[in-house]
Scaffold this motif. Sequence first.
Motif, PDB file in Angstrom:
ATOM      1  N   THR A 101      13.696   6.410  -6.152  1.00  0.00           N
ATOM      2  CA  THR A 101      14.370   6.842  -4.922  1.00  0.00           C
ATOM      3  C   THR A 101      13.397   6.813  -3.750  1.00  0.00           C
ATOM      4  OG1 THR A 101      15.689   8.309  -6.290  1.00  0.00           O
ATOM      5  CG2 THR A 101      15.809   8.633  -3.917  1.00  0.00           C
ATOM      6  N   ILE A 102      12.188   7.333  -3.964  1.00  0.00           N
ATOM      7  CA  ILE A 102      11.207   7.341  -2.876  1.00  0.00           C
ATOM      8  C   ILE A 102      10.741   5.914  -2.576  1.00  0.00           C
ATOM      9  CG2 ILE A 102       9.001   8.290  -2.099  1.00  0.00           C
ATOM     10  CD1 ILE A 102       9.500  10.668  -3.891  1.00  0.00           C
ATOM     11  N   LEU A 145       0.835  -1.203   0.000  1.00  0.00           N
ATOM     12  CA  LEU A 145       0.000   0.000   0.000  1.00  0.00           C
ATOM     13  C   LEU A 145       0.870   1.253   0.000  1.00  0.00           C
ATOM     14  CD1 LEU A 145      -2.984  -0.499   2.474  1.00  0.00           C
ATOM     15  CD2 LEU A 145      -3.059  -0.037   0.033  1.00  0.00           C
ATOM     16  N   TRP A 146       1.872   1.233   0.875  1.00  0.00           N
ATOM     17  CA  TRP A 146       2.798   2.380   0.934  1.00  0.00           C
ATOM     18  C   TRP A 146       3.447   2.590  -0.427  1.00  0.00           C
ATOM     19  CZ3 TRP A 146       4.769   5.577   5.032  1.00  0.00           C
ATOM     20  CH2 TRP A 146       4.187   5.359   6.286  1.00  0.00           C
ATOM     21  N   LEU A 147       3.873   1.483  -1.051  1.00  0.00           N
ATOM     22  CA  LEU A 147       4.538   1.573  -2.351  1.00  0.00           C
ATOM     23  C   LEU A 147       3.618   2.174  -3.395  1.00  0.00           C
ATOM     24  CD1 LEU A 147       6.603  -1.668  -2.863  1.00  0.00           C
ATOM     25  CD2 LEU A 147       7.368   0.632  -2.409  1.00  0.00           C
ATOM     26  N   LEU A 148       2.331   1.839  -3.311  1.00  0.00           N
ATOM     27  CA  LEU A 148       1.392   2.364  -4.293  1.00  0.00           C
ATOM     28  C   LEU A 148       1.132   3.845  -4.083  1.00  0.00           C
ATOM     29  CD1 LEU A 148      -1.349  -0.412  -4.582  1.00  0.00           C
ATOM     30  CD2 LEU A 148       0.268   0.338  -6.323  1.00  0.00           C
ATOM     31  N   VAL A 149       1.038   4.235  -2.804  1.00  0.00           N
ATOM     32  CA  VAL A 149       0.545   5.583  -2.521  1.00  0.00           C
ATOM     33  C   VAL A 149       1.666   6.626  -2.417  1.00  0.00           C
ATOM     34  CG1 VAL A 149      -0.686   6.989  -0.850  1.00  0.00           C
ATOM     35  CG2 VAL A 149      -1.496   4.700  -1.383  1.00  0.00           C
ATOM     36  N   VAL A 150       2.711   6.297  -1.637  1.00  0.00           N
ATOM     37  CA  VAL A 150       3.672   7.351  -1.284  1.00  0.00           C
ATOM     38  C   VAL A 150       4.519   7.835  -2.465  1.00  0.00           C
ATOM     39  CG1 VAL A 150       5.612   7.946   0.185  1.00  0.00           C
ATOM     40  CG2 VAL A 150       3.684   6.697   1.120  1.00  0.00           C
ATOM     41  N   LEU A 172       4.858  10.813   5.230  1.00  0.00           N
ATOM     42  CA  LEU A 172       6.012  10.623   4.351  1.00  0.00           C
ATOM     43  C   LEU A 172       5.845  11.412   3.049  1.00  0.00           C
ATOM     44  CD1 LEU A 172       8.696   9.254   4.360  1.00  0.00           C
ATOM     45  CD2 LEU A 172       7.712   7.298   3.237  1.00  0.00           C
ATOM     46  N   ILE A 173       4.613  11.496   2.552  1.00  0.00           N
ATOM     47  CA  ILE A 173       4.384  12.297   1.350  1.00  0.00           C
ATOM     48  C   ILE A 173       4.735  13.751   1.646  1.00  0.00           C
ATOM     49  CG2 ILE A 173       2.622  13.176  -0.226  1.00  0.00           C
ATOM     50  CD1 ILE A 173       1.214  10.523  -0.018  1.00  0.00           C
ATOM     51  N   TRP A 174       4.319  14.199   2.816  1.00  0.00           N
ATOM     52  CA  TRP A 174       4.601  15.575   3.229  1.00  0.00           C
ATOM     53  C   TRP A 174       6.118  15.826   3.245  1.00  0.00           C
ATOM     54  CZ3 TRP A 174       6.545  17.330   8.199  1.00  0.00           C
ATOM     55  CH2 TRP A 174       6.363  18.702   8.435  1.00  0.00           C
ATOM     56  N   ILE A 175       6.884  14.836   3.728  1.00  0.00           N
ATOM     57  CA  ILE A 175       8.337  15.013   3.802  1.00  0.00           C
ATOM     58  C   ILE A 175       8.970  14.965   2.417  1.00  0.00           C
ATOM     59  CG2 ILE A 175      10.482  13.978   4.646  1.00  0.00           C
ATOM     60  CD1 ILE A 175       8.965  12.985   7.055  1.00  0.00           C
ATOM     61  N   GLY A 234       3.959   7.683  -5.617  1.00  0.00           N
ATOM     62  CA  GLY A 234       3.059   8.359  -6.546  1.00  0.00           C
ATOM     63  C   GLY A 234       2.604   9.705  -6.007  1.00  0.00           C
ATOM     64  N   GLY A 235       2.186   9.700  -4.747  1.00  0.00           N
ATOM     65  CA  GLY A 235       1.692  10.938  -4.146  1.00  0.00           C
ATOM     66  C   GLY A 235       2.765  12.011  -4.099  1.00  0.00           C
ATOM     67  N   ALA A 236       3.945  11.636  -3.614  1.00  0.00           N
ATOM     68  CA  ALA A 236       5.024  12.627  -3.489  1.00  0.00           C
ATOM     69  C   ALA A 236       5.444  13.139  -4.864  1.00  0.00           C
ATOM     70  CB  ALA A 236       6.214  12.023  -2.757  1.00  0.00           C
ATOM     71  N   THR A 237       5.540  12.230  -5.847  1.00  0.00           N
ATOM     72  CA  THR A 237       5.940  12.662  -7.184  1.00  0.00           C
ATOM     73  C   THR A 237       4.877  13.572  -7.784  1.00  0.00           C
ATOM     74  OG1 THR A 237       6.944  10.492  -7.403  1.00  0.00           O
ATOM     75  CG2 THR A 237       6.864  11.843  -9.368  1.00  0.00           C
TER      76      THR A 237
END
Lengths: 374, 330
Positions: B261-262, B111-116, B205-208, B118-121
């Motif tokens: 990288t993320i 789930l983290w791999l799917l969301v973070v 983590l997305i925020w960071i 993508g979200g951060a990018t």
Amino acid sequence: MDNIAGTKSSLVWAVNIAVVVLVLLWTIPTFGLLVSSFRDRDQIATTGWWSSLFPHEASLRFRIGDAETQRQEGEVFVIDGSVFEAGGTVSAFGTSNRDPAAHEPGEVVDFGDGISGTVNEDGSYRVTSPVAFEGRSPRLFVTSVTPPRFTLENYDRVLFAQGLGRAFLNTMTVTIPATVIPILVAAFAAYALAWMEFPGRSLLIASVVGLLVVPLQLALIPLLQLHNAIGIGKDYLGIWLAHSAFGLPLAIYLLRNYMVGLPREIIESARVDGATDFQIFLKIILPLSFPALASFAIFQFLWTWNDLLIATVFLGNTQDQLVMTGVLRELLGSRGGDWEILAASAFVSISVPLVVFFAMQKYLVRGLLAGSVK
Amino acid sequence: MDQLFMAGGTVVIGVFGCVAYFFLSNMILDAVWPPRGPDAGRNILRAAMIRPWLFLFPAIALLAVYLVYPVFVSIWLSLHDNTGQRFVGADNYLWLLNDRKFQESIRNNFLWLLVVPGGATFFGLIAAALTDRIRWGNFAKAMIFMPMAISFIGASVIWKFIYDYRGEGRTEIGLLNAVVEAFGGTAQTWLTLEPWNNFFLMAVLIWIQTGFAMVILSAALRGIPEETIEAAILDGASPFQIFLKIKVPQIWGTIAVVWTTITILVLKVFDIVLAMTNGQWGTQVLANMMFDWMFRGNDSGRASAIALVIMLLVTPIMIWNIRNAHKEMR
């Protein structure tokens, strides 16, 4: 450059507003905690931090002083005092909870049974009665406006009473050597990988790129066992070595990429003039690589300062070894609801990285670009 | 204070030791095969064979002991029992496959791999595209980039405060609950709200990481050749078309780098989960589970097996990175 064909002004507005929203979303969380770290304990627990920026209106229910505190002034009995402990302004008051804001401050009001009294703007009240007060004293309902009030008390408490001051020193103790030592080791290696010809060079470069992503989780147990076996145990020497080694792949990678880009002519003319590799490195490469060295130093500093995992594994959690991230973690566990302690502690621990970040942002960005866009 | 002197002393000794090592080892090499005299030519060649290894030795030694050696020990440990004494074959891995917490961790990591990433990018790309167009863009960038300097644990404190829940009848002091109540909703204990609590952790983590994505993508956007954009403008493309059809396709390479990288960071995510929920309420992830088995479970076999699973997940990206690096060197 996108603007060469006259951009619509509505679009410019939309862009500005969108960026404002983004910036607010990204700063408000930190700002909220920063504001909270200056508020006093009771206020944090009862009102949101956003309301502390404006004068705070609250309704107080208050029972005036006991019958024992009354004194006689001529014909009448008097109870007086203040509805505030810490100051504020009364905007209205009342004598029954049906209409708690019925009267202006200063107005003399009849409480019934011949008792009358008033509440002044500064919160002082005076209630008089022709006969002595008995039993439960009358109630007052006060609407008060408290100005924003901020205090440094929380910082004082966490730094000196909660042991964060000591943890600050411990963090510095970990960070300084762990930032400086890998730089030189990496610089020599990067020079060899960038400017010396030898068999196995590209294999080594590939290994460095590979090691960049090795999860540290893999290294924890074996290294802890190794440290115990050779007698370093859980001490600063161990964590310096660990941090230095874990930072090396990035350091070598960044520095090599930078050094490869230095002009070949300079190095070759120095060789022709009879300079040894050692001299070339020390007198030409190292000074020219300063931006890359600075980039890495910032990365490594932020990383070691902010690290929790390695510090938890390679240092003990006694008072003279616990770093700030470790203290924060313990506080989150033991004082999860005491936001004044948590907020102030968090800000002590992130203040130094934030200062470094804003002061050296240029190098940080440059390092990120060199490390990723390739 | 003594400690700081010790740290300072270590810096001096370390730096001095390094310089002394390189200086002396080079001097010895030159003394053994002096680059002059009758054999000068041969000596220079011979010394040139050795010298790179003198430069590389300290780095290679540290890397070998601290990053390569542990991989093999971990493999060995993962095949042994909790004390590391008795060989148990694949037992630890079989145990993992049937462990409920492990299945939960794998699910959450995916789930983290799917969301973070993508979200951060996504947010990074939007921030990069927008801030490049306005006058106060640099200030905006610095603000969005700032969380990069904050430790994961500090960020956890910041966000736990946002998700704070006071309980019925009390004024909510957490921003999220206050906003929800202002819109007429009821306050929630967000961090125990399965399965959504995972997403509240991911938000941190997305925020960071958005700042990181933004900085790199912004540089890539500025590197796009101007002619392509000029041509599109002349052809009457709208700003959105230019962005989606001209700019984004030209920076796919950079987007992939940011994404991977993320992704690696996400596979190792640990501090946030440890600090905010400690893996309770269905939020466990691999790195925190490994930490749990190492410290609380005191089981080096199982902990090593989990660490190797993380390594396995990282490996494809590692190979991809090495390939890319190899291509550039040519």
